[in-house]
Design a protein around this motif. Structure first.
Motif, PDB file in Angstrom:
ATOM      1  N   TYR A 136      20.774   1.520  41.872  1.00 33.88           N
ATOM      2  CA  TYR A 136      19.343   1.343  41.665  1.00 33.88           C
ATOM      3  C   TYR A 136      19.056   0.024  40.956  1.00 33.88           C
ATOM      4  CZ  TYR A 136      19.232   6.387  42.566  1.00 33.88           C
ATOM      5  OH  TYR A 136      19.385   7.621  43.130  1.00 33.88           O
ATOM      6  N   ASP A 137      17.894  -0.559  41.267  1.00 31.12           N
ATOM      7  CA  ASP A 137      17.457  -1.717  40.499  1.00 31.12           C
ATOM      8  C   ASP A 137      16.555  -1.238  39.363  1.00 31.12           C
ATOM      9  OD1 ASP A 137      15.002  -1.121  41.681  1.00 31.12           O
ATOM     10  OD2 ASP A 137      15.027  -2.830  43.035  1.00 31.12           O
ATOM     11  N   ARG A 138      16.144  -2.168  38.523  1.00 31.91           N
ATOM     12  CA  ARG A 138      15.324  -1.788  37.370  1.00 31.91           C
ATOM     13  C   ARG A 138      13.992  -1.186  37.785  1.00 31.91           C
ATOM     14  NH1 ARG A 138      16.242  -6.850  33.093  1.00 31.91           N
ATOM     15  NH2 ARG A 138      18.297  -6.164  32.323  1.00 31.91           N
ATOM     16  N   ALA A 139      13.436  -1.699  38.861  1.00 30.85           N
ATOM     17  CA  ALA A 139      12.143  -1.189  39.321  1.00 30.85           C
ATOM     18  C   ALA A 139      12.240   0.298  39.688  1.00 30.85           C
ATOM     19  CB  ALA A 139      11.648  -2.007  40.510  1.00 30.85           C
ATOM     20  N   ALA A 140      13.320   0.686  40.357  1.00 27.81           N
ATOM     21  CA  ALA A 140      13.489   2.090  40.748  1.00 27.81           C
ATOM     22  C   ALA A 140      13.648   2.984  39.524  1.00 27.81           C
ATOM     23  CB  ALA A 140      14.698   2.231  41.669  1.00 27.81           C
ATOM     24  N   ALA A 141      14.415   2.494  38.533  1.00 27.83           N
ATOM     25  CA  ALA A 141      14.614   3.277  37.310  1.00 27.83           C
ATOM     26  C   ALA A 141      13.297   3.433  36.562  1.00 27.83           C
ATOM     27  CB  ALA A 141      15.656   2.607  36.429  1.00 27.83           C
ATOM     28  N   ALA A 142      12.525   2.349  36.503  1.00 26.19           N
ATOM     29  CA  ALA A 142      11.239   2.404  35.813  1.00 26.19           C
ATOM     30  C   ALA A 142      10.276   3.360  36.510  1.00 26.19           C
ATOM     31  CB  ALA A 142      10.631   1.002  35.746  1.00 26.19           C
ATOM     32  N   GLU A 143      10.283   3.331  37.833  1.00 26.07           N
ATOM     33  CA  GLU A 143       9.413   4.237  38.584  1.00 26.07           C
ATOM     34  C   GLU A 143       9.784   5.696  38.328  1.00 26.07           C
ATOM     35  OE1 GLU A 143       8.059   5.105  43.236  1.00 26.07           O
ATOM     36  OE2 GLU A 143       9.515   3.534  42.754  1.00 26.07           O
ATOM     37  N   ARG A 144      11.080   5.952  38.176  1.00 23.74           N
ATOM     38  CA  ARG A 144      11.539   7.330  37.957  1.00 23.74           C
ATOM     39  C   ARG A 144      10.985   7.900  36.648  1.00 23.74           C
ATOM     40  NH1 ARG A 144      12.068  11.739  37.858  1.00 23.74           N
ATOM     41  NH2 ARG A 144      13.812  13.140  38.361  1.00 23.74           N
ATOM     42  N   ILE A 145      10.861   7.062  35.618  1.00 26.60           N
ATOM     43  CA  ILE A 145      10.330   7.562  34.336  1.00 26.60           C
ATOM     44  C   ILE A 145       8.837   7.263  34.189  1.00 26.60           C
ATOM     45  CG2 ILE A 145      12.545   7.441  33.138  1.00 26.60           C
ATOM     46  CD1 ILE A 145      11.611   4.813  31.843  1.00 26.60           C
TER      47      ILE A 145
END
Length: 289
Positions: free
Chosen positions: A26-35
């Protein structure tokens, strides 16, 4: 992990959270979207600017496929929040870029150093340290200079820890021991102190003799820090300092290059036994002056 400090813990959490995200693809954008938060929140976690919030930590570790590590990470974040870095009382005199090094040095299980000009700070006597620090920069007052000497002495507490003192392996250019920093008496006491340290089971000292010729550290000093087993997956840190700043290398390829250089220098330098004989001989010569 009793000796680890908030700075070291925060750094490891940051590196491990980044490593786990990348391993999961995952990139940072995907991780941020998850939370449900901005990408900068992930960036701040992964650069140790901020600790992850407990709820975000649970979600991210599950998202990265390692929910079983949540309890361990919760304990680490609590420790980082509760703890207090020991050098805070010296903070006014410490360069901002050196704060991280103090934390990493305190938490290291192994410290490998290469020094070409002066002895490493962990080995210096008070008088030797005073002479080195006095010449290092322009001081506003004797009190400011004295504070920095006290900081250097306080760093040496890790050498004397009764249970988990780090293993220190020091490679010194021969010129370091010939240079009479502080004068003959100061150097005589310093050489005896170095002898005493070199006889400890957790300390190895090697002299890189003039006869070794050109070597892989001709571009300057460096320190290689390795951490306890609890920090699994941590590649270590290389620290390089110049007059303006401290530089930190944590990329695996960089670390491999520095480790190979250190290994070559170990092969070029006198072994620890012959080094002790060499130090004794120099100490006698200083005594005769």
């Amino acid at each position: 992990m009793g000796t680890l400090n908030p700075t070291a813990v925060k750094r490891w959490i940051a590196l491990e959270m980044k490593r786990l995200r990348e391993a999961a693809g995952y990139d940072r954008a995907a991780a941020a979207e998850r939370i449900g938060k901005a990408t900068t929140v992930i960036a701040h976690i992964e650069t140790s600017r901020n600790l992850p919030a407990p709820a975000d930590l649970e979600i991210l570790l599950d998202f990265y496929g390692v929910p079983e590590r949540a309890s361990f990470f919760r304990d680490l974040t609590r420790r980082a929040k509760r703890g207090r870095d020991w050098w805070i009382k010296f903070d006014q005199g410490v360069y901002e870029w050196f704060n991280l090094y103090l934390g990493l040095e305190t938490g290291a299980a192994r410290i490998s150093t290469v020094d070409l000009v002066v002895l490493p700070g962990l080995f210096q006597t008070r008088d030797y340290a005073h002479a080195v620090i006095r010449e290092g920069r322009r001081w506003n007052s004797e009190a400011e200079l004295a504070t920095m000497v006290e900081l250097r002495m306080a760093r040496q507490e890790i050498v004397n820890r009764p249970e988990d003192a780090p293993h220190i392996w020091s490679i010194l250019d021969e010129s370091v021991l010939h240079r009479q920093t502080g004068g003959p008496k100061v150097m005589r006491d310093q050489l005896q102190h170095l002898m005493d340290l070199s006889e400890r089971p957790n300390i190895d000292v090697q002299i890189l003799p003039f006869a070794a010729g050109a070597h892989g550290a001709s571009d300057g000093m460096f320190v290689l820090l390795d951490y306890p087993p609890e920090f699994g997956g941590d590649p270590g840190t290389v620290y390089v300092e110049n007059r303006r700043e401290g530089l930190y290398y944590e990329d695996r390829e960089d670390l491999i290059r520095f480790r190979k250089t250190f290994e070559r220098l170990q092969a070029q330098a006198e072994n620890p036994g012959r080094t002790r004989d060499f130090i004794q001989k120099l100490a006698r010569e200083v005594n005769d002056q």
